[in-house]
Design an enzyme around this catalytic site. Structure first.
Site, short mmCIF file in Angstrom:
data_model
loop_
_atom_site.label_atom_id
_atom_site.label_comp_id
_atom_site.label_asym_id
_atom_site.label_seq_id
_atom_site.Cartn_x
_atom_site.Cartn_y
_atom_site.Cartn_z
N GLY A 65 -86.53 76.37 45.32
CA GLY A 65 -86.45 75.93 43.92
C GLY A 65 -85.11 76.10 43.25
O GLY A 65 -85.02 76.04 42.02
N MET A 101 -90.31 68.46 50.64
CA MET A 101 -90.10 68.16 52.06
C MET A 101 -91.22 67.30 52.65
O MET A 101 -91.54 67.43 53.83
CB MET A 101 -89.93 69.48 52.84
CG MET A 101 -88.79 70.35 52.32
SD MET A 101 -87.20 69.49 52.13
CE MET A 101 -86.64 69.51 53.83
N GLU A 145 -87.87 53.17 51.70
CA GLU A 145 -87.12 53.54 52.91
C GLU A 145 -86.52 54.94 52.74
O GLU A 145 -85.86 55.21 51.72
CB GLU A 145 -86.00 52.50 53.13
CG GLU A 145 -85.40 52.58 54.52
CD GLU A 145 -84.23 51.62 54.69
OE1 GLU A 145 -83.40 51.87 55.56
OE2 GLU A 145 -84.16 50.63 53.93
N HIS A 158 -80.29 65.10 48.36
CA HIS A 158 -80.24 65.23 49.83
C HIS A 158 -78.88 65.83 50.21
O HIS A 158 -77.84 65.39 49.70
CB HIS A 158 -80.42 63.84 50.45
CG HIS A 158 -80.46 63.87 51.94
ND1 HIS A 158 -81.59 64.27 52.65
CD2 HIS A 158 -79.52 63.58 52.87
CE1 HIS A 158 -81.33 64.20 53.95
NE2 HIS A 158 -80.09 63.79 54.11
N ASP A 198 -84.47 58.15 52.32
CA ASP A 198 -83.08 58.53 52.01
C ASP A 198 -82.15 57.32 51.89
O ASP A 198 -80.97 57.38 52.29
CB ASP A 198 -82.54 59.51 53.07
CG ASP A 198 -83.30 60.82 53.10
OD1 ASP A 198 -83.86 61.21 52.06
OD2 ASP A 198 -83.34 61.47 54.16
N ILE A 248 -92.74 63.17 52.99
CA ILE A 248 -92.40 61.75 52.79
C ILE A 248 -93.49 61.12 51.94
O ILE A 248 -94.68 61.23 52.25
CB ILE A 248 -92.26 61.04 54.15
CG1 ILE A 248 -91.04 61.63 54.88
CG2 ILE A 248 -92.10 59.54 53.95
CD1 ILE A 248 -90.84 61.12 56.28
N LEU A 249 -93.07 60.50 50.85
CA LEU A 249 -94.03 59.88 49.92
C LEU A 249 -94.41 58.48 50.41
O LEU A 249 -93.58 57.75 50.97
CB LEU A 249 -93.41 59.79 48.52
CG LEU A 249 -93.17 61.15 47.85
CD1 LEU A 249 -92.22 61.00 46.66
CD2 LEU A 249 -94.48 61.79 47.41
C1 GAR Z 1 -81.68 71.48 49.24
O1 GAR Z 1 -80.55 71.66 50.04
C2 GAR Z 1 -82.06 70.01 49.19
O2 GAR Z 1 -80.97 69.15 49.14
C3 GAR Z 1 -82.82 69.87 50.48
O3 GAR Z 1 -83.60 71.04 50.57
C4 GAR Z 1 -82.92 72.09 49.88
C5 GAR Z 1 -83.87 72.65 48.84
O4 GAR Z 1 -83.32 73.77 48.21
N1 GAR Z 1 -83.64 68.70 50.48
C6 GAR Z 1 -83.78 67.91 51.54
O5 GAR Z 1 -83.28 68.15 52.61
C7 GAR Z 1 -84.65 66.70 51.30
N2 GAR Z 1 -84.50 65.75 52.35
P1 GAR Z 1 -83.98 74.31 46.86
O6 GAR Z 1 -85.48 74.46 47.14
O7 GAR Z 1 -83.32 75.64 46.67
O8 GAR Z 1 -83.69 73.34 45.77
#
Ligand code: GAR
Length: 190
Positions: free
Chosen positions: A13, A90, A143, A109, A145, A92-93
């Site tokens: 978060g 995390m 699609e 991302h 990302d 996929i919608l």
């Molecule tokens: C972040 O680095 C975000 O960019 C990545 O997960 C981490 C979450 O951190 N998201 C993805 O890889 C989505 N494809 P957080 O929970 O501390 O915000």
């Protein structure tokens, strides 16, 4: 224009918290109405509670994604959210969920899209030997990302980097660009 935001987060978060801190500091004219997690014990839920934000867990059933998505969509609509933020979400919608909020879902991302989509983008960057990587906020489309880019930031990749050190350097930039992207959306709408 002040936006009402809904956040979807699966874990730590920190991106949610960075946006909330910008709001609390008066640098971002928005309100986070609700944070939804697919994981019951996600630290993001506790962080939201600590900041007085409604936090909701909706169970995720891999065999039927629509159960979570229906519950999440109803929660977001009940809170009149104008913009949904995927912040370390995390899953996929499905196109059905995305089409319910067309152009109104953003994702962050940790790569310079369109390079290194999907999982472990920081390791993908190291494996490819690139000298620069970074992070991207984009509009979510069906699609993965691949939707229109709203904001990006670049970081150098150092010779001695591993996945953890590169991830940490990128994360610092993530914590600035999500708020930037929301400001950009607000500018476009005003
Ligand atoms: C972040 O680095 C975000 O960019 C990545 O997960 C981490 C979450 O951190 N998201 C993805 O890889 C989505 N494809 P957080 O929970 O501390 O915000």
């Amino acid at each position: 224009m002040s936006l009402t935001l809904g956040v979807l987060a699966s874990g730590r978060g920190s991106n949610f918290l960075a946006v909330q801190k910008e709001i609390e500091a008066g640098r971002l004219d928005a309100t986070i109405a609700v944070l939804i997690s697919d994981r019951e014990h996600a630290p993001a839920l506790d962080l939201a509670r600590e900041h007085g934000i409604k936090s909701v867990h909706h169970a995720y059933d891999r065999s039927d994604r629509t159960v979570f998505e229906k519950a999440a969509a109803e929660t977001l609509e009940a809170h009149d959210c104008d913009l949904m933020l995927l912040a370390g979400f995390m899953r996929i919608l499905t196109p059905d969920f995305i089409n319910r909020f067309p152009g109104k879902i953003l994702n962050i991302h940790p790569s310079l899209l369109p390079s290194f989509k999907g999982l472990h983008p920081q390791q993908q960057a190291l494996d490819a030997g690139v000298k620069f990587s970074g992070c991207t906020v984009h509009v979510v489309t069906a699609e993965l990302d691949a939707g229109p880019i709203v904001a990006q930031a670049v970081v150098p990749v150092e010779d001695e980097d591993n996945e953890d050190t590169l991830s940490a350097r990128i994360l610092e930039k993530e914590h600035t660009i999500y708020a930037e992207a929301i400001r950009e959306i607000e500018r476009r709408q005003s």
